[in-house]
Motif scaffolding. Structure first.
Motif, PDB file in Angstrom:
ATOM      1  N   ARG A 128     135.157  97.990  29.962  1.00  0.00           N
ATOM      2  CA  ARG A 128     133.678  97.955  30.661  1.00  0.00           C
ATOM      3  C   ARG A 128     133.052  98.336  28.921  1.00  0.00           C
ATOM      4  O   ARG A 128     131.419  97.703  29.752  1.00  0.00           O
ATOM      5  CB  ARG A 128     132.952  99.303  31.855  1.00  0.00           C
ATOM      6  N   GLN A 129     133.048  99.300  28.211  1.00  0.00           N
ATOM      7  CA  GLN A 129     133.031  99.956  26.970  1.00  0.00           C
ATOM      8  C   GLN A 129     132.870  98.520  26.469  1.00  0.00           C
ATOM      9  O   GLN A 129     131.849  98.777  25.711  1.00  0.00           O
ATOM     10  CB  GLN A 129     133.615 101.129  26.745  1.00  0.00           C
ATOM     11  N   SER A 132     130.300  95.910  27.262  1.00  0.00           N
ATOM     12  CA  SER A 132     128.528  96.896  27.468  1.00  0.00           C
ATOM     13  C   SER A 132     128.219  96.454  25.403  1.00  0.00           C
ATOM     14  O   SER A 132     127.397  96.039  25.485  1.00  0.00           O
ATOM     15  CB  SER A 132     128.490  98.124  27.972  1.00  0.00           C
ATOM     16  N   ILE A 135     127.503  93.253  24.791  1.00  0.00           N
ATOM     17  CA  ILE A 135     126.354  92.469  25.203  1.00  0.00           C
ATOM     18  C   ILE A 135     125.030  93.004  24.460  1.00  0.00           C
ATOM     19  O   ILE A 135     124.729  92.396  23.894  1.00  0.00           O
ATOM     20  CB  ILE A 135     126.198  92.678  26.763  1.00  0.00           C
ATOM     21  N   ILE A 136     124.656  94.023  24.025  1.00  0.00           N
ATOM     22  CA  ILE A 136     123.705  95.297  23.352  1.00  0.00           C
ATOM     23  C   ILE A 136     123.671  94.570  21.788  1.00  0.00           C
ATOM     24  O   ILE A 136     122.690  94.343  21.772  1.00  0.00           O
ATOM     25  CB  ILE A 136     123.808  96.477  23.704  1.00  0.00           C
ATOM     26  N   LEU A 178     119.687  99.255  30.583  1.00  0.00           N
ATOM     27  CA  LEU A 178     120.421  99.523  30.123  1.00  0.00           C
ATOM     28  C   LEU A 178     121.312  99.392  31.871  1.00  0.00           C
ATOM     29  O   LEU A 178     122.880  99.722  31.698  1.00  0.00           O
ATOM     30  CB  LEU A 178     120.922 100.258  29.772  1.00  0.00           C
ATOM     31  N   VAL A 181     122.330  96.062  32.053  1.00  0.00           N
ATOM     32  CA  VAL A 181     123.939  96.068  31.362  1.00  0.00           C
ATOM     33  C   VAL A 181     125.262  96.821  32.148  1.00  0.00           C
ATOM     34  O   VAL A 181     125.930  95.647  32.169  1.00  0.00           O
ATOM     35  CB  VAL A 181     123.911  96.418  29.879  1.00  0.00           C
ATOM     36  N   GLN A 182     124.804  97.885  32.629  1.00  0.00           N
ATOM     37  CA  GLN A 182     125.647  98.498  33.732  1.00  0.00           C
ATOM     38  C   GLN A 182     126.356  97.848  34.901  1.00  0.00           C
ATOM     39  O   GLN A 182     127.290  98.023  35.120  1.00  0.00           O
ATOM     40  CB  GLN A 182     125.226 100.299  33.907  1.00  0.00           C
ATOM     41  N   TRP A 184     125.759  94.783  35.032  1.00  0.00           N
ATOM     42  CA  TRP A 184     127.157  92.744  34.775  1.00  0.00           C
ATOM     43  C   TRP A 184     127.912  93.622  34.292  1.00  0.00           C
ATOM     44  O   TRP A 184     128.867  92.612  34.477  1.00  0.00           O
ATOM     45  CB  TRP A 184     125.768  92.741  33.133  1.00  0.00           C
ATOM     46  N   THR A 185     128.578  95.106  33.752  1.00  0.00           N
ATOM     47  CA  THR A 185     130.437  95.284  33.574  1.00  0.00           C
ATOM     48  C   THR A 185     130.592  95.841  34.856  1.00  0.00           C
ATOM     49  O   THR A 185     131.560  96.389  34.594  1.00  0.00           O
ATOM     50  CB  THR A 185     129.730  95.709  32.372  1.00  0.00           C
ATOM     51  N   SER A 186     129.966  96.033  35.543  1.00  0.00           N
ATOM     52  CA  SER A 186     130.652  96.942  36.399  1.00  0.00           C
ATOM     53  C   SER A 186     131.786  96.283  37.086  1.00  0.00           C
ATOM     54  O   SER A 186     132.790  96.866  38.278  1.00  0.00           O
ATOM     55  CB  SER A 186     129.837  97.265  37.790  1.00  0.00           C
TER      56      SER A 186
END
Length: 333
Positions: A128-129, A132, A135-136, A178, A181-182, A184-186
């Motif tokens: 997940r990190q 993220s 994406i960012i 943010l 994004v969180q 989206w990646t959960s």
């Protein structure tokens, strides 16, 4: 020398020279001591024995004397301090013996296997990190973010009094992105929670081999290896040496995050190659599974570059291990 020259000059003025100490002392103005006193003192010093001349504490002894014997040397107080004694007692005879050893072997107990599965599940959640960050820091996302802030500032900022409102609004937009994004990646956290014992069983119910690296008593690395033999049932073809041919498939390979980059992963791959060739023969192939534990990518392909690079590095690492082990086996022959 200067005093003697001065005395010599004074005596020459009087027409004679003086050779005695008393004469010289009386020749200098300011010295009023008589010659008789010096003669008396010199005679007494000659008559006294050397043993009766006791030296004071402030003067050195010219002759050995028992009462002035020096005390024996004692060890320094620093050498007997309590802290130093405790430090010496706490140090082991060999400091290297206290360093835990790194061992890599097949895990047999159920507790060790469960711990290995937890390491793999943690590696899935840690994706997940990476997602993220992908994406960012993607150029498209950065450009869209700057464009959105520019449009917002254009509509809000009219005078200098609007600066605070503009900054607050931009900060709110940043926080909202943010959160997106969180969310989206959960999905990677959900994949880690769904990872269980079923992953390591094939269609026939046979369990995969789990290899673990242990640093002391702590399990810091895990690799799940599936051995696929050629043929099935009693019709298995046997290779040279009486072993069935086949291939080894690495279905999971991970190391605890703090120990990554220290060679633990390489040792796991070396043990996987050794186990595969030991059970299936030297002709057995080994590689990563297409659907390994970390293969699922939940983001669009434009954000998966980092995941693809990780898979490529893993494949190169396995190839290097196989090459080194092949070269070593050839030298032994």
């Amino acid at each position: 020398m200067s005093g003697r020259v001065l005395i010599k000059e004074l005596d020459l003025r009087n027409g004679h020279t003086s050779n005695t100490v008393a004469d010289r002392m009386n020749a200098v103005p300011g010295f009023k001591t008589s010659a008789a006193f010096f003669s008396f003192l010199r005679a007494n010093l000659v008559l006294l024995p050397a043993s009766t001349l006791n030296s004071n504490a402030s003067t050195p002894l010219l002759d050995p004397y028992s009462s002035q014997a020096l005390p024996p040397l004692q060890p320094s107080s620093l050498a007997t301090m309590t802290s130093n004694a405790e430090d010496e007692a706490s140090l082991p005879p060999n400091s290297l013996d206290s360093i835990p050893t790194l061992t890599t072997a097949i895990l047999t107990s159920e507790a060790d296997k469960v711990a290995a599965l937890k390491l793999v599940a943690d590696s899935i959640a840690q994706q997940r990190q990476l997602a993220s960050v992908a994406i960012i820091y993607h150029p498209v996302i950065i450009a869209a973010y700057i464009f959105l802030l520019a449009i917002t500032s254009l509509f809000i900022y009219k005078t200098t009094s609007d600066i605070l409102i503009m900054v607050t609004t931009c900060a709110g937009i940043t926080m909202a992105l943010l959160v997106v994004v969180q969310g989206w990646t959960s999905g990677y956290v959900q994949l880690a929670e769904e990872f269980n014992w079923k992953f390591m069983k094939n269609q026939d119910g046979e369990e995969d081999t789990i290899i673990g690296s242990r640093y002391g008593e702590q399990l810091i690395g895990a690799l799940i290896l599936r051995l696929e033999r050629n043929g099935n049932g009693n019709g298995r073809k046997k290779s040279k040496g009486g072993k069935t041919g086949g291939r080894g498939i690495v279905r999971a390979w991970t190391t605890k995050q703090r120990y990554r980059g220290t060679g633990v992963g390489t040792e796991l791959l070396e043990e996987a190659v050794r186990v595969t060739r030991e059970r299936l023969g030297n002709s057995a192939e080994i590689g990563f599974a297409a659907e390994h534990a970390n293969s699922k990518m939940l983001l669009p392909e434009m954000f998966n570059r980092g995941f693809r690079e990780r898979e490529a590095r893993a494949a190169r690492a396995l190839e290097e291990v196989i090459g080194i082990m092949d070269a070593g086996s050839k030298k032994k022959r």
